[in-house]
Scaffold this active site. Structure first.
Site, PDB file in Angstrom:
ATOM      1  N   CYS A  96     -18.326  -4.091   0.210  1.00  0.00           N
ATOM      2  CA  CYS A  96     -19.617  -4.448  -0.411  1.00  0.00           C
ATOM      3  C   CYS A  96     -20.768  -3.730   0.282  1.00  0.00           C
ATOM      4  O   CYS A  96     -21.725  -3.288  -0.361  1.00  0.00           O
ATOM      5  CB  CYS A  96     -19.838  -5.958  -0.357  1.00  0.00           C
ATOM      6  SG  CYS A  96     -18.601  -6.893  -1.267  1.00  0.00           S
TER       7      CYS A  96
HETATM    8  C1  BEZ Z   1     -15.164  -6.235   1.047  1.00  0.00           C
HETATM    9  O1  BEZ Z   1     -16.257  -5.974   0.555  1.00  0.00           O
HETATM   10  O2  BEZ Z   1     -14.610  -5.471   1.813  1.00  0.00           O
HETATM   11  C2  BEZ Z   1     -14.460  -7.533   0.682  1.00  0.00           C
HETATM   12  C3  BEZ Z   1     -15.158  -8.540   0.048  1.00  0.00           C
HETATM   13  C4  BEZ Z   1     -14.504  -9.720  -0.242  1.00  0.00           C
HETATM   14  C5  BEZ Z   1     -13.191  -9.885   0.055  1.00  0.00           C
HETATM   15  C6  BEZ Z   1     -12.502  -8.848   0.666  1.00  0.00           C
HETATM   16  C7  BEZ Z   1     -13.147  -7.661   0.982  1.00  0.00           C
END
Ligand code: BEZ
Length: 218
Positions: free
Chosen positions: A45
């Protein structure tokens, strides 16, 4: 209820990093991208939000306003924004909805319980000036989106909204396009007086109408 292409994008009010927003008022008669991410302070994210911020000029060029969303609270978004700038070099320059009560996530069906029953998936809704949903995408948490592809798709949506054409696989701004199947040869002669290349009777290729746009900034 899932939101399908051609549906009216539902309006909502929400708390965002740029204050309380009424979606329709904020959007006005622009195009809009409403996208969700699963969770603040997570790696994929962080890269996504920095990339969207870096593409601000590209969205503005296309008259597209961008709004993000997750179910994290406002204070979390604000704290995380510092990390996004730190890691990616780009300050978040669009509002992020703090949807702790899941009002907007539920309205747009952004929580897919068989993937995760509390977090939003990576949804994208492209909304046209008349508030219709023109494109949707859903990616899982583990797969970061390609926002250049979203810009490319917006180029196609905007072109095909204005001309009776469709864009082929992997088309990019400035490349040849296809005369829409709904246009008869008789009408095509009027719309495309310079003619076309009929690769097949149903595959009529013409130069892209309108002007070319410059390359996407990296
Ligand atoms: C990420 O952005 O890496 C992520 C977000 C939620 C769950 C797993 C990974």
């Amino acid at each position: 209820m899932p939101i399908r292409l051609g549906d009216t994008a539902p309006n909502f009010t929400a708390d965002t990093t740029e204050g309380k927003v009424d979606f329709y008022k904020w959007k006005g008669d622009s195009w809009a991208v409403l996208f969700s991410h699963p969770k603040d302070f997570t790696p994929v994210c962080t890269t996504e939000l920095g990339r969207v911020a870096s593409l601000k000029r590209e969205f503005v060029k296309r008259s597209v306003k961008v709004m993000g969303l997750s179910v994290d609270p406002l204070e979390s978004h604000k704290g995380w924004m510092k990390d996004i700038q730190d890691v990616t070099g780009h300050a978040v320059n669009f509002p992020m909805i703090a949807d702790a009560d899941r009002k907007v996530s539920d309205l747009y069906d952004m929580i897919h319980p068989n993937a995760n029953d509390t977090l939003t998936v990576r949804s994208v809704f492209v909304v046209s000036p008349d508030n219709k949903v023109k494109l949707t995408l859903t990616y899982p948490a583990s797969t970061g989106r390609n926002f250049e592809e979203i810009l490319r798709a917006i180029d196609s949506l905007q072109l095909t909204a204005n001309y009776s054409v469709a864009t082929p696989s992997d088309w990019k701004q400035g490349e040849d396009v296809i005369i829409a199947s709904s246009v008869t040869d008789e009408d095509a002669k009027k719309k495309f007086p310079d003619g076309w290349n009929a690769r097949k009777p149903y595959l009529r290729v013409v130069p892209q109408p309108g002007k070319e746009r410059s390359a996407i900034a990296r």
